[in-house]
Design an enzyme around this catalytic site. Sequence first.
Site, PDB file in Angstrom:
ATOM      1  N   SER A   1      73.624-129.637  25.473  1.00  0.00           N
ATOM      2  CA  SER A   1      73.003-130.899  25.882  1.00  0.00           C
ATOM      3  C   SER A   1      72.920-131.100  27.379  1.00  0.00           C
ATOM      4  CB  SER A   1      73.745-132.077  25.245  1.00  0.00           C
ATOM      5  OG  SER A   1      73.380-132.220  23.897  1.00  0.00           O
TER       6      SER A   1
ATOM      7  N   TYR B   1      73.725-141.854  20.226  1.00  0.00           N
ATOM      8  CA  TYR B   1      73.261-140.570  20.743  1.00  0.00           C
ATOM      9  C   TYR B   1      72.476-139.838  19.659  1.00  0.00           C
ATOM     10  CZ  TYR B   1      73.653-136.216  23.472  1.00  0.00           C
ATOM     11  OH  TYR B   1      73.407-135.084  24.207  1.00  0.00           O
ATOM     12  N   SER B   2      71.252-139.460  19.994  1.00  0.00           N
ATOM     13  CA  SER B   2      70.403-138.753  19.036  1.00  0.00           C
ATOM     14  C   SER B   2      69.641-137.651  19.751  1.00  0.00           C
ATOM     15  CB  SER B   2      69.408-139.717  18.380  1.00  0.00           C
ATOM     16  OG  SER B   2      68.494-139.015  17.559  1.00  0.00           O
ATOM     17  N   ASN B   3      69.852-136.420  19.309  1.00  0.00           N
ATOM     18  CA  ASN B   3      69.120-135.295  19.885  1.00  0.00           C
ATOM     19  C   ASN B   3      67.622-135.439  19.708  1.00  0.00           C
ATOM     20  OD1 ASN B   3      71.239-133.446  20.896  1.00  0.00           O
ATOM     21  ND2 ASN B   3      71.925-133.479  18.778  1.00  0.00           N
TER      22      ASN B   3
ATOM     23  N   GLY C   1      77.664-130.565  27.294  1.00  0.00           N
ATOM     24  CA  GLY C   1      76.838-130.010  26.238  1.00  0.00           C
ATOM     25  C   GLY C   1      77.596-129.038  25.367  1.00  0.00           C
TER      26      GLY C   1
END
Length: 438
Positions: free
Chosen positions: A130, A230-232, A367
């Site tokens: 990330s 939090y969302s990819n 990340g």
Amino acid sequence: MTADPTVPRRGRRRPALRAALTIAAGAGLLATLAPAAVARPVGSSSASGCHGAVHLTAADRADRTDSAEGRADWAAADAALAGLTGPGYGTSALGAVRENGRLVWRNATGVADLGTGRPADPDGRFRIGSTTKTFVATTLLQLVGERRLDLDDRLECLLPGVVPNSTAITVRQLLNHTSGIANYTQDPAFEFTDQDWLTDRRFQPYSLQALVDIADRYPPAFPPGRDWGYSNTNFVLIGMIIEKLTGHSWQEEVTRRIIRPLHLTGTSMPGNSPFIPGPHAHGYLKTDAGPADVTLLDPSMAGSAGAGISTTADLTTFVGALLGGRLLPPAELAEMQRTSPNGGGRSYGLGLQRVDTPCGTFWGHAGGIPGYSTLMLGSADGKRQFAASLTVYDVGDGTAANAAWNRLTATALCGTQAPALDPSAVPGPVPDLARPGS
């Protein structure tokens, strides 16, 4: 790409992640893709200590601070780095500190390959998960500075009908994770400890649209702007917006706008290639059969949310240039550092995380992706940067692993006299494709 430890996966929260902020040419094809034990157990090699005297180049050694205080700080940083691999939390660990544009400390500990015991290389490349988001957010904000779009533009105007609630979602809400869009990595396809993932699904190619389609199978987590999660998927959509506005892939734009101008020779944004080019440490997952080598995987599973590859030296250069005002106009950099007022997002800006320490405020991103965990931080004035990579292995004691990561971060940022950082403020080392935030 990582998952948010503050967001339960199918209703469960992993204890090892509770203390973390929402934050980790290949060696050739594996003889078998199934997990297999290796002859050398973690930590058995004599190479498990730090290798500053062996691997730092002459230029690096010349760059080390000469004062007694500086020598003590770097000796303490060496010891903190070894504290990550000695107990087996990771098979290798890399770290670097840059001050005023000068690399003043860089080291590696552990082994790059469990089978051979080859020592880890401070110059080695690694998957950054990330941390890719900060590169992608910077690229998008450059487009904002060029008046190609506005942060308050509606998603529906840019990518019509792409997700539910698109008429109510803004670009800003994608960047700061207040959109409520479901995280696609909650899908069982991204349960990377499964045997099927290890042997087959980690080579599954995905388009950005395919990742969004997976997210659309799940209901929104909350109405846009009403909470933080939090969302990819948010950053997959940012990648799609970059492609829509420029006519080029998100990888091409990040390369053209950031990687080439900053001469980040160890950094790349791969498409589907499973390899890590150049020297690198292998990444492993712990299984009942022993270490499973997961170095090779199709990074399109992470896309613009986490597919990047870099080095500690390159990451310190990048975050220094960003916070030093070399990549964004002042207005866009200020927006990037404006955190969300909602919930866990109070330390999250636009693709940038804030960490408050006794020696000042630092900004960056962490990340994780199977086998690798990364942290990149820089001082708000652009004068001091820190980056680290851990090839995570045995983090059964998540509290101890996070404490070791905390010690390294505190020493690198603030020196030997600094108190331990607040565990809730430091991104932890446990990576996870399905649990973002690292």
